[in-house]
Motif scaffolding. Structure first.
Motif, PDB file in Angstrom:
ATOM      1  N   GLY A  35      60.122  35.927  32.701  1.00  0.00           N
ATOM      2  CA  GLY A  35      58.992  35.330  33.398  1.00  0.00           C
ATOM      3  C   GLY A  35      57.646  35.668  32.781  1.00  0.00           C
ATOM      4  O   GLY A  35      57.519  36.561  31.931  1.00  0.00           O
ATOM      5  N   ILE A  36      56.632  34.971  33.225  1.00  0.00           N
ATOM      6  CA  ILE A  36      55.270  35.100  32.702  1.00  0.00           C
ATOM      7  C   ILE A  36      54.718  36.508  32.885  1.00  0.00           C
ATOM      8  O   ILE A  36      54.142  37.103  31.962  1.00  0.00           O
ATOM      9  N   LEU A  37      54.880  37.062  34.088  1.00  0.00           N
ATOM     10  CA  LEU A  37      54.228  38.339  34.395  1.00  0.00           C
ATOM     11  C   LEU A  37      54.935  39.535  33.763  1.00  0.00           C
ATOM     12  O   LEU A  37      54.457  40.662  33.863  1.00  0.00           O
ATOM     13  N   GLY A  38      56.051  39.253  33.060  1.00  0.00           N
ATOM     14  CA  GLY A  38      56.710  40.317  32.309  1.00  0.00           C
ATOM     15  C   GLY A  38      56.148  40.475  30.909  1.00  0.00           C
ATOM     16  O   GLY A  38      56.490  41.421  30.193  1.00  0.00           O
ATOM     17  N   ALA A  39      55.291  39.554  30.520  1.00  0.00           N
ATOM     18  CA  ALA A  39      54.720  39.591  29.171  1.00  0.00           C
ATOM     19  C   ALA A  39      53.632  40.667  29.090  1.00  0.00           C
ATOM     20  O   ALA A  39      52.886  40.883  30.037  1.00  0.00           O
ATOM     21  N   ASP A  40      53.555  41.333  27.960  1.00  0.00           N
ATOM     22  CA  ASP A  40      52.511  42.338  27.727  1.00  0.00           C
ATOM     23  C   ASP A  40      51.335  41.630  27.043  1.00  0.00           C
ATOM     24  O   ASP A  40      51.262  41.583  25.816  1.00  0.00           O
ATOM     25  N   ASN A  41      50.451  41.067  27.845  1.00  0.00           N
ATOM     26  CA  ASN A  41      49.349  40.282  27.286  1.00  0.00           C
ATOM     27  C   ASN A  41      48.122  40.434  28.181  1.00  0.00           C
ATOM     28  O   ASN A  41      47.789  39.555  28.974  1.00  0.00           O
ATOM     29  N   LYS A  42      47.468  41.583  28.062  1.00  0.00           N
ATOM     30  CA  LYS A  42      46.289  41.857  28.884  1.00  0.00           C
ATOM     31  C   LYS A  42      45.187  40.864  28.558  1.00  0.00           C
ATOM     32  O   LYS A  42      44.936  40.547  27.396  1.00  0.00           O
ATOM     33  N   GLY A  43      44.536  40.379  29.595  1.00  0.00           N
ATOM     34  CA  GLY A  43      43.459  39.405  29.407  1.00  0.00           C
ATOM     35  C   GLY A  43      43.905  37.971  29.546  1.00  0.00           C
ATOM     36  O   GLY A  43      43.084  37.056  29.629  1.00  0.00           O
ATOM     37  N   ALA A  50      49.327  39.900  38.778  1.00  0.00           N
ATOM     38  CA  ALA A  50      48.616  39.650  37.517  1.00  0.00           C
ATOM     39  C   ALA A  50      47.584  40.757  37.272  1.00  0.00           C
ATOM     40  O   ALA A  50      47.491  41.306  36.160  1.00  0.00           O
ATOM     41  N   LYS A  51      46.819  41.096  38.297  1.00  0.00           N
ATOM     42  CA  LYS A  51      45.799  42.148  38.162  1.00  0.00           C
ATOM     43  C   LYS A  51      46.434  43.476  37.765  1.00  0.00           C
ATOM     44  O   LYS A  51      45.882  44.221  36.941  1.00  0.00           O
ATOM     45  N   GLU A  52      47.595  43.788  38.342  1.00  0.00           N
ATOM     46  CA  GLU A  52      48.281  45.039  38.016  1.00  0.00           C
ATOM     47  C   GLU A  52      48.697  45.095  36.551  1.00  0.00           C
ATOM     48  O   GLU A  52      48.875  46.175  35.990  1.00  0.00           O
ATOM     49  N   ARG A  53      48.835  43.936  35.933  1.00  0.00           N
ATOM     50  CA  ARG A  53      49.255  43.861  34.522  1.00  0.00           C
ATOM     51  C   ARG A  53      48.088  43.553  33.593  1.00  0.00           C
ATOM     52  O   ARG A  53      48.285  43.211  32.423  1.00  0.00           O
ATOM     53  N   GLY A  54      46.872  43.616  34.115  1.00  0.00           N
ATOM     54  CA  GLY A  54      45.693  43.381  33.278  1.00  0.00           C
ATOM     55  C   GLY A  54      45.439  41.920  32.983  1.00  0.00           C
ATOM     56  O   GLY A  54      44.726  41.581  32.042  1.00  0.00           O
ATOM     57  N   MET A  55      46.034  41.042  33.784  1.00  0.00           N
ATOM     58  CA  MET A  55      45.845  39.600  33.621  1.00  0.00           C
ATOM     59  C   MET A  55      44.916  39.075  34.717  1.00  0.00           C
ATOM     60  O   MET A  55      44.597  39.776  35.683  1.00  0.00           O
ATOM     61  N   LEU A  56      44.483  37.832  34.561  1.00  0.00           N
ATOM     62  CA  LEU A  56      43.639  37.151  35.542  1.00  0.00           C
ATOM     63  C   LEU A  56      44.386  35.929  36.057  1.00  0.00           C
ATOM     64  O   LEU A  56      45.147  35.311  35.314  1.00  0.00           O
TER      65      LEU A  56
END
Length: 289
Positions: free
Chosen positions: A83-91, A112-118
């Motif tokens: 899935g998307i939120l398993g990706a290591d892609n901050k920002g 998303a926020k917990e993983r550094g995403m928006l």
């Protein structure tokens, strides 16, 4: 945002396909994923890159759009295996354009926020025509700063793009949109049924009433399809029924009665029972024939 972005797009159906074309035309680099690869071949032929999973799309994108069928599809592509939120892609900015539940939009935002995403929830209105013309109405929920960041990209296929509030607010606004359309569709169908019984030229009737106080998007865009017997989907009945159920469920949580919406849903449920779930919403006219 840089001028040319790495953009991901998951879900290239009736509307998603048009949005990918707008993004490609603007010179962005597109990676796409859809469950049936054959459905993406046209987009690959004009410059999009095929990815093998949502995770694969998310790894390298700067912005990732999702536009799938149902909330359970959204849940799967964001939280499932690969899935998307398993990706290591901050920002990474994830933008779900599916009409889904406000609760799920809030869940995506939190994770998303917990993983550094928006994250934004950004459902749309305007149907297949709006998507093709790049004139969709886009209703956005999430952080205002994230909305401002991606507004130039949304402007490639949206005409009315408004920030509605925190996560889930976009989905709540879309429910207001769907409630308005749902009860309005009964009015459009009953007007045509009445005009037909009265022996009127229905095209001529539309010319009179579409520009007056009765005017609406459904009257201008779907009534001509009803008259022509064109029931091809600009928006599927099965997806409209899903939206009405979400709205009724949310209304129940707020202790709000919506009898008009309940009536419309019951009429569409009847169409589904007769095998019309893959037809366009204008097929409601069959209830009057």
């Amino acid at each position: 945002m840089t001028e040319h972005l790495k953009i991901g797009f998951i879900g290239t159906g009736v509307m998603g396909k048009s949005l990918v074309k707008h993004l490609l035309k603007a010179g962005h680099e597109l990676a796409i994923y859809t469950r049936t690869k054959e459905k993406a071949e046209e987009l690959v032929s004009i410059g999009a890159t095929w990815a093998s999973s949502p995770h694969e799309v998310a790894k390298n994108a700067q912005i990732l759009f999702t536009m799938v069928g149902y909330p359970h599809d959204v849940e799967e592509i964001y939280f499932g295996e690969n899935g998307i939120l398993g990706a290591d892609n901050k920002g990474l900015v994830v933008i779900d354009m599916t009409t889904s539940t406000p609760t799920l939009a809030q869940k995506i935002d939190k994770f998303a926020k917990e993983r550094g995403m928006l994250a934004l929830d950004a459902p749309v209105s305007g149907g297949d025509i709006g998507a093709q013309l790049g004139k969709l109405s886009i209703m956005c929920g999430g952080e205002k700063g994230t909305f401002d960041q991606v507004l130039p990209v949304l402007s490639l296929f949206g005409e009315t793009i408004l920030y509605q509030g925190p996560a889930g607010a976009g989905q709540h606004t879309k429910m207001c949109n769907q409630i308005t359309i749902a009860t309005g569709m009964i009015g459009v169908c009953e007007a045509l049924a009445y005009g037909k019984k009265a022996g009127l030229d229905l095209d001529q009737v539309l010319r009179s009433i579409s520009t007056g106080a009765a005017g609406s998007w459904s009257l201008s865009n779907l009534a001509p399809r009803m008259i022509a017997g064109n029931f091809e989907p600009g928006f599927y009945i099965k997806h409209f029924v899903k939206d009405m159920k979400i709205a009724l469920d949310e209304a129940e949580k707020m202790n709000l009665q919506l009898p008009g919406l309940q009536l419309t849903k019951s009429m569409y449920d009847e169409l589904v029972a007769h095998g019309y779930e893959d037809n366009g919403t204008q097929t409601l006219i069959k209830s009057y024939e």
